[in-house]
Scaffold this active site. Sequence first.
Site, mmCIF file in Angstrom:
data_model
loop_
_atom_site.group_PDB
_atom_site.id
_atom_site.type_symbol
_atom_site.label_atom_id
_atom_site.label_comp_id
_atom_site.label_asym_id
_atom_site.label_seq_id
_atom_site.Cartn_x
_atom_site.Cartn_y
_atom_site.Cartn_z
ATOM 1 N N SER A 1 1.785 -2.864 0.073
ATOM 2 C CA SER A 1 1.231 -3.395 1.315
ATOM 3 C C SER A 1 0.991 -2.254 2.288
ATOM 4 C CB SER A 1 2.171 -4.424 1.929
ATOM 5 O OG SER A 1 3.294 -3.766 2.471
ATOM 6 N N LYS A 2 0.410 -2.608 3.421
ATOM 7 C CA LYS A 2 0.023 -1.629 4.439
ATOM 8 C C LYS A 2 1.137 -0.655 4.799
ATOM 9 C CE LYS A 2 -4.100 -2.800 6.641
ATOM 10 N NZ LYS A 2 -4.736 -2.221 5.464
ATOM 11 N N ARG A 3 2.379 -1.161 4.777
ATOM 12 C CA ARG A 3 3.437 -0.246 5.224
ATOM 13 C C ARG A 3 3.689 0.893 4.240
ATOM 14 N NH1 ARG A 3 8.251 -2.000 2.858
ATOM 15 N NH2 ARG A 3 7.592 -3.824 1.684
ATOM 16 N N HIS A 4 3.064 0.855 3.076
ATOM 17 C CA HIS A 4 3.207 1.967 2.133
ATOM 18 C C HIS A 4 2.091 2.991 2.282
ATOM 19 C CE1 HIS A 4 5.141 -1.568 0.124
ATOM 20 N NE2 HIS A 4 6.140 -0.706 0.212
ATOM 21 N N GLY A 5 1.265 2.835 3.306
ATOM 22 C CA GLY A 5 0.173 3.792 3.513
ATOM 23 C C GLY A 5 -1.159 3.138 3.244
#
Length: 492
Positions: free
Chosen positions: A256-260
């Site tokens: 998801s977005k929090r992984h880049g």
Amino acid sequence: MKERGARVRFAPSPTGYLHIGGARTALYDWLLARKTGGQFILRIEDTDRNRYVPDAVDDIKASLRWLGLDWDEGPDAGGEYGPYFQSERLALYHRYAEELVAADKAYYCFCTPERLAEMREEQEARNQPSGYDRHCRSLTPAEVEKLKAEGTPYVIRFKTPLTGQTRAVDALRGEMVFDHETLDDFVLLKSDGFPTYHLACVIDDHLMKITHVIRGEEWIVSSPRHFLLYQAFGWEPPVFIHLPIFLAPDGKGKLSKRHGATGVREFREKGYLPEALVNFLLLLGWHPAGDQELFTLEEAAEACSVERINVSPVNFSLEKLDWFNGVYIRKLPPEELAERCLPFLQKDGLLPDPCPPEQMSYLIKLIPLVQERIKLLSEISAALSYFLQAEIAPPAKELLIVKKGTAEETAGILKAVTAALESLSDFSETALEEQLRAVAASLNEKPGRVFMPIRVAVSGTTTTPGLFEVLAALGKERVLQRLRQAITVLEE
Ligand code: GLU
């Protein structure tokens, strides 16, 4: 799967920019179409008006083109089965929905949003499974006519059989059995006149003669509804292939977005090459029979077989992607790498736009100095800034001073270097090396003690490509100017 002429569609909803998961789906679509000499179709599923993002279609098209995934039918390409925007096919969906109503396989539902909300609340309070309570399923034709005549808003719902099961088949996972009890009477046509995804997708896949539906695993839950619809219409379903989800690089949960970066555009802006991204996506869930690791799209189309797709969740390892990117960067001829780096350098203000030919030739000359060192195109600016700037900021004194030495001593070394280079007419790598080694010998210094402050003086950093290459590429004038600047810093 040895079929000839597979018709495969990529059917994104323009609710956001092209996601890396969507790119993987599109890649497999493209590969199957190319491998079988079939068609790759782009269909825009723009039926959710609330989540519509205006520039998403442009982003999806640009990202697919950037990846090299050209489509045979769809927006801009045209085709026999268009229009390829679902919002332009509403009349068709109405016709087929009405057909199901006439065949008693679907019905009008006049329930108001308020009633549905109340129903859900009650279900929750009683801990009952959620889903439509089939309130309108038993309306008589006369009641329906009356409500319609009064202009009551309605949706059309599918009459899901109350008992029994539906078997949905996935080419990789086999048969999946769903109890009808677990499915509700899902909506086919919404009150705004737009179809739901289920209705539009099934009708279009049928009318567009799609032979293979490749999509993410998250759509498995929709497949019993789709199989029910195929049955209701009396149509042959296509082959379904659900691709495994991406796990985050740390293996914990979904990517998801929090992984880049998760959007293709973001990977592009970070400086990944499309060929690296494609190669990476290709091998994420598919293993070639041999040990070949690098594939062009054409080679992949040749080698790829759907049967070898792995259905277990795949780890989205950025390390591997970076490795591919480095490999592809090193493979490019300098002229081409220069072209690809140019937009990054222009964005960082290091080269003008348009770039005049002399500056372009200079860039091409610089590329081999850093080609081995960068893993992302965006790293080019940092790697080349001191070459492309007329002047650099004066380096910090501490950085210039030689190991276990003083500012005075370093200034002395740089003065001797300056004098030796002023008299040098041939500023080639070999002449520079010879001259600077001679300076070190005459000062009775180890070469390293002489070379390091030069390096810092001309680049502002302690790590550069080979010193003589750097000096030759910078040219005499800029080298001397930067050496003098460093001497001033040391004498302050
Ligand atoms: N419109 C759906 C999406 O956004 C397509 C799913 C499918 O391929 O059936 O992913």
